[in-house]
Design a protein around this motif. Structure first.
Motif, PDB file in Angstrom:
ATOM      1  N   PRO A  36       1.118  -1.211   0.154  1.00  0.00           N
ATOM      2  CA  PRO A  36      -0.035  -0.110  -0.222  1.00  0.00           C
ATOM      3  C   PRO A  36       0.761   1.145   0.007  1.00  0.00           C
ATOM      4  O   PRO A  36       1.872   1.028   0.836  1.00  0.00           O
ATOM      5  CB  PRO A  36      -0.802   0.452   1.030  1.00  0.00           C
ATOM      6  N   LYS A  37       0.352   2.402  -0.305  1.00  0.00           N
ATOM      7  CA  LYS A  37       1.009   3.549  -0.464  1.00  0.00           C
ATOM      8  C   LYS A  37       0.326   4.276   1.251  1.00  0.00           C
ATOM      9  O   LYS A  37      -0.345   4.491   1.623  1.00  0.00           O
ATOM     10  CB  LYS A  37       0.720   4.173  -1.294  1.00  0.00           C
ATOM     11  N   LYS A  38       2.208   4.531   1.235  1.00  0.00           N
ATOM     12  CA  LYS A  38       2.015   5.542   2.431  1.00  0.00           C
ATOM     13  C   LYS A  38       1.286   7.077   2.468  1.00  0.00           C
ATOM     14  O   LYS A  38       1.537   7.628   1.515  1.00  0.00           O
ATOM     15  CB  LYS A  38       3.212   5.482   2.911  1.00  0.00           C
ATOM     16  N   ILE A  39       0.218   7.286   3.390  1.00  0.00           N
ATOM     17  CA  ILE A  39      -0.175   8.639   3.741  1.00  0.00           C
ATOM     18  C   ILE A  39      -0.496   9.068   4.546  1.00  0.00           C
ATOM     19  O   ILE A  39       0.382   8.154   5.555  1.00  0.00           O
ATOM     20  CB  ILE A  39      -1.296   8.872   2.838  1.00  0.00           C
ATOM     21  N   THR A  43      -3.952  13.604   5.511  1.00  0.00           N
ATOM     22  CA  THR A  43      -4.246  13.449   3.678  1.00  0.00           C
ATOM     23  C   THR A  43      -5.076  12.537   4.039  1.00  0.00           C
ATOM     24  O   THR A  43      -6.465  12.385   2.733  1.00  0.00           O
ATOM     25  CB  THR A  43      -3.237  13.338   3.130  1.00  0.00           C
ATOM     26  N   PHE A  44      -5.753  11.295   4.707  1.00  0.00           N
ATOM     27  CA  PHE A  44      -6.822  10.492   4.648  1.00  0.00           C
ATOM     28  C   PHE A  44      -7.946  10.846   4.907  1.00  0.00           C
ATOM     29  O   PHE A  44      -9.322  10.953   4.672  1.00  0.00           O
ATOM     30  CB  PHE A  44      -6.212   9.903   6.006  1.00  0.00           C
ATOM     31  N   HIS A  65      -5.326   0.181   6.563  1.00  0.00           N
ATOM     32  CA  HIS A  65      -6.055   0.609   5.821  1.00  0.00           C
ATOM     33  C   HIS A  65      -6.586   1.203   5.078  1.00  0.00           C
ATOM     34  O   HIS A  65      -7.743   0.962   5.541  1.00  0.00           O
ATOM     35  CB  HIS A  65      -5.861  -0.694   5.528  1.00  0.00           C
ATOM     36  N   GLN A 101      -3.459   0.425  -2.437  1.00  0.00           N
ATOM     37  CA  GLN A 101      -4.196   0.333  -1.136  1.00  0.00           C
ATOM     38  C   GLN A 101      -3.015   1.409  -0.426  1.00  0.00           C
ATOM     39  O   GLN A 101      -1.952   1.584  -0.318  1.00  0.00           O
ATOM     40  CB  GLN A 101      -4.982  -0.148   0.173  1.00  0.00           C
ATOM     41  N   TYR A 102      -4.298   2.961   0.335  1.00  0.00           N
ATOM     42  CA  TYR A 102      -3.333   3.601   1.151  1.00  0.00           C
ATOM     43  C   TYR A 102      -3.434   2.870   2.244  1.00  0.00           C
ATOM     44  O   TYR A 102      -4.279   2.338   2.732  1.00  0.00           O
ATOM     45  CB  TYR A 102      -3.857   5.094   1.279  1.00  0.00           C
ATOM     46  N   GLU A 103      -2.345   3.195   3.103  1.00  0.00           N
ATOM     47  CA  GLU A 103      -1.901   3.065   4.832  1.00  0.00           C
ATOM     48  C   GLU A 103      -1.173   4.484   5.097  1.00  0.00           C
ATOM     49  O   GLU A 103      -0.950   4.591   4.792  1.00  0.00           O
ATOM     50  CB  GLU A 103      -1.612   1.696   4.323  1.00  0.00           C
ATOM     51  N   PHE A 104      -1.467   4.030   6.503  1.00  0.00           N
ATOM     52  CA  PHE A 104      -1.072   5.121   7.283  1.00  0.00           C
ATOM     53  C   PHE A 104      -0.844   4.543   8.810  1.00  0.00           C
ATOM     54  O   PHE A 104      -2.369   4.111   9.775  1.00  0.00           O
ATOM     55  CB  PHE A 104      -1.584   6.374   7.177  1.00  0.00           C
TER      56      PHE A 104
END
Length: 649
Positions: A36-39, A43-44, A65, A101-104
């Motif tokens: 997953p792409k780090k944000i 941003t989320f 996630h 997917q995004y993840e932080f």
């Protein structure tokens, strides 16, 4: 013809290389397209406020996630990619794979959950939040995350085990053979051609070894009177004296199974392998008994325990030695297995290894004496094409202190020298050149030496030759040369008398002859040089041995400070007081000073003849015994081998 084993090894190498490359490619594919792409959280919440988030999953209360809604994922010009408007910057568009997917990460879960609920209520969102505190895997995900590493690890171990198994000599290269013995077995099916007839000299050692063979051939002859067959015999001697050759002769004569290996064959990087190989070796030997085990260079595992060990660095070697001691003489060792071992470092062996019941016999294999050297020469000269002028008696006298291996090297070198000169037969001079080559090194006729240095060298060597000719106990001269050879700029060749006992007069004559070179320099040039380094070293050791070892000095008396056990080798204390040390130094200096003055006096009395000899050396570069005889006349003392040396030109 291509070796099939080498070909198979190459095939396995390429198979491993291809498999490794495939899994590395899968690993990079997974890391590039599956993560997953780090944000960040800001941003989320920005994406969340737009209503683009379908659901989020909070894992382990730390990682979130983010899954986007379908209507916000649409196709672009790039195949298998999507365009996310949120990430557009101007006219640039960033393409992200569909599976991305995004993840932080979050710090405080309660604070995040409270803020999420506020955004959801404020913007009337239907985003779902879920919590996963246990790791969940599908088969494919487990394979991508961990399976690749397990597979690579298995491939690595298979490759390593095959290599270790091959190195340990096991069939098929299996790891289970690493603890097996690496001894080579010789039996009646092997054509071992070396016998006791091929072992020249060494009569005493040969008799004892022959008796060991007889023990195995007819044990009843010795046991009927209640005797026991020896457990082992240890061959001790300098390198090249024929210890391994004797073992080969035993293998050829015994007509019983013969196991041969080196002490280093027990050594391995893995713990317990050495002891395991010892056990396996003796198990095989018991099955083949009566038999002989030969361990060459046994000092590799037989070094004394507990000496100079640092933090258990030699535990594995000691365990191997302990197992060897147990197998040689422990419970259940009443078998007809004789252990034959060889070493040139008996002083460092463990005492438990040398006691009766293990190595019952210690066989000394010393350098051959005159008659033994004659026999060795006859053995090695059988295969050579010789001229009629080759004198074996002279060659054996010319090689004092040579071992059997040295004599074999002389014979081989003489054949090479004769071939280099395009001769059809090997002449006596070729043997002399070979001896000179081995003792002094290769001639360096192209070495540039200044005329004044060459003149000094000539007088130095002439001084040695003069004193050796005029003193009773000095070694008879063979030839003198000022041709550089090895590290020396000139040299004088003598034929030393082989004697078992030496008197103080003989030692003093030898010291005087060694100091004659520097004495001649001082007389002729009124100065000395560094050319006498080797002479001074030998003189100092000779005088020191007279005073401190052999008890040949009146002031010290019949006292010897020699330690035959070697225990004081690393001791920082001397075995005598400071006062005695001063007396020793004074007596050594006195002996050397007296003999130096004696050499000067003799040379001054014969200064004219000394100059004639030096000038002849400058002219011819090499002079022989006959040249000295023309200048000085016959030697004033009886010379038993003068006639033999007079034939050398």
């Amino acid at each position: 013809m291509i070796d099939k084993k080498a070909k198979n090894k190459n095939n396995f190498f390429w198979i491993y290389a291809v498999i490794f490359a495939i899994f590395i490619g899968i690993f990079f594919f997974k890391s590039s397209f599956s993560d997953p792409k780090k944000i960040d959280q800001d941003t989320f919440f920005d994406i969340l406020s737009r209503g683009e988030v379908k659901k989020i999953i909070v894992k382990h209360k730390e990682i979130v996630h983010v899954f986007l809604k379908k209507q916000f994922l649409y196709s672009s010009n790039k195949k298998d990619s999507i365009n996310i408007p949120l990430l557009d910057k101007g006219n640039e568009k960033k393409f992200i794979p569909k599976s991305l997917q995004y993840e932080f990460e979050i710090g405080d879960l309660q604070f995040f959950q409270k803020k999420f609920e506020e955004y959801k209520k404020k913007y009337s969102l239907d985003t779902i939040i879920d919590f996963k505190n246990q790791q969940e895997y599908t088969i494919s995900k487990f394979f991508f995350d961990y399976g690749i590493f397990f597979i690579l690890l298995i491939i690595f171990w298979i490759f390593l085990f095959r290599r270790i198994g091959s190195a340990s000599g096991g069939p098929g290269g299996q790891i289970f053979n690493i603890g097996k013995s690496r001894a080579r077995l010789f039996d009646e099916n092997d054509n071992v051609k070396i016998t006791f007839k091929d072992v020249a000299g060494l009569e005493g050692a040969k008799e004892e070894v022959q008796e060991i063979v007889e023990f195995l051939k007819s044990p009843q002859r010795y046991t009927k009177l209640g005797g026991k067959i020896p457990k082992g015999a240890l061959l001790i001697g300098p390198p090249g004296t024929g210890k391994t050759l004797l073992a080969k002769a035993v293998a050829g004569e015994a007509k019983v199974p013969f196991f041969s290996l080196s002490g280093s064959d027990f050594v391995e990087m893995f713990v317990g392998v050495g002891a395991s190989r010892v056990r396996d070796l003796f198990e095989k030997a018991k099955e083949k008994s009566p038999c002989i085990i030969f361990i060459d260079e046994i000092d590799a595992i037989g070094r004394a325990r507990g000496k100079s060990s640092i933090a258990g660095s030699n535990d594995e070697r000691e365990n191997t030695l302990n197992q060897l001691l147990t197998e040689m003489d422990g419970f259940g060792t009443n078998t007809n297995v004789i252990v034959l071992a060889a070493t040139n470092r008996s002083d460092i062996l463990d005492k438990a290894l040398l006691r009766p019941g293990r190595f019952d016999r210690t066989i000394l294999v010393d350098p051959p004496e005159l008659n033994e050297r004659k026999e060795i020469f006859r053995v090695h000269l059988q295969k050579l094409i010789l001229s009629t002028d080759v004198d074996i008696d002279f060659l054996s006298r010319q090689t004092p202190g040579f071992s059997g291996a040295d004599i074999a090297n002389v014979c081989n070198e003489s054949a090479l020298i004769a071939a280099r000169k395009n001769r059809s037969k090997i002449e006596n001079q070729d043997f002399l050149d070979a001896i000179d080559r081995i003792i002094g090194g290769l001639e360096k006729r192209n070495k540039v030496i200044k005329p004044n240095e060459k003149r000094r060298i000539a007088y130095h060597e002439a001084g040695h030759a003069t004193i050796s000719w005029l003193l009773e106990h000095a070694a008879p001269l063979v030839k003198v040369t000022i041709v550089p050879r090895g590290r020396s700029l000139g040299s004088a060749w003598y034929l030393p008398e082989e004697r078992q006992l030496t008197t103080p007069e003989q030692m003093k004559d030898e010291i005087c002859a060694l100091l004659a070179g520097r004495s001649a320099e001082e007389i002729i040039f009124s100065s000395i040089s560094t050319g006498a380094l080797n002479d001074l070293e030998r003189v100092t050791k000779q005088a020191q041995s007279m005073v401190a070892i052999f008890g040949l000095n009146e002031r010290i008396g019949n006292i010897s400070y020699y330690d035959s056990t070697g225990q004081n080798e690393f001791s920082f204390s001397k075995p005598y007081s400071e006062k005695t040390a001063q007396i020793i130094d004074e007596e050594i200096s006195k002996i050397i000073t007296e003999q130096y003055q004696r050499a000067k006096d003799i040379l001054k009395d014969n200064e004219k003849k000394l100059s004639i000899l030096a000038n002849e050396l400058l002219e011819k570069e090499v002079i022989f015994r006959e040249d000295l005889k023309k200048i000085f006349g016959d030697r004033p003392y009886p010379d038993e081998i003068g006639d033999m040396l007079s034939n050398i030109s």
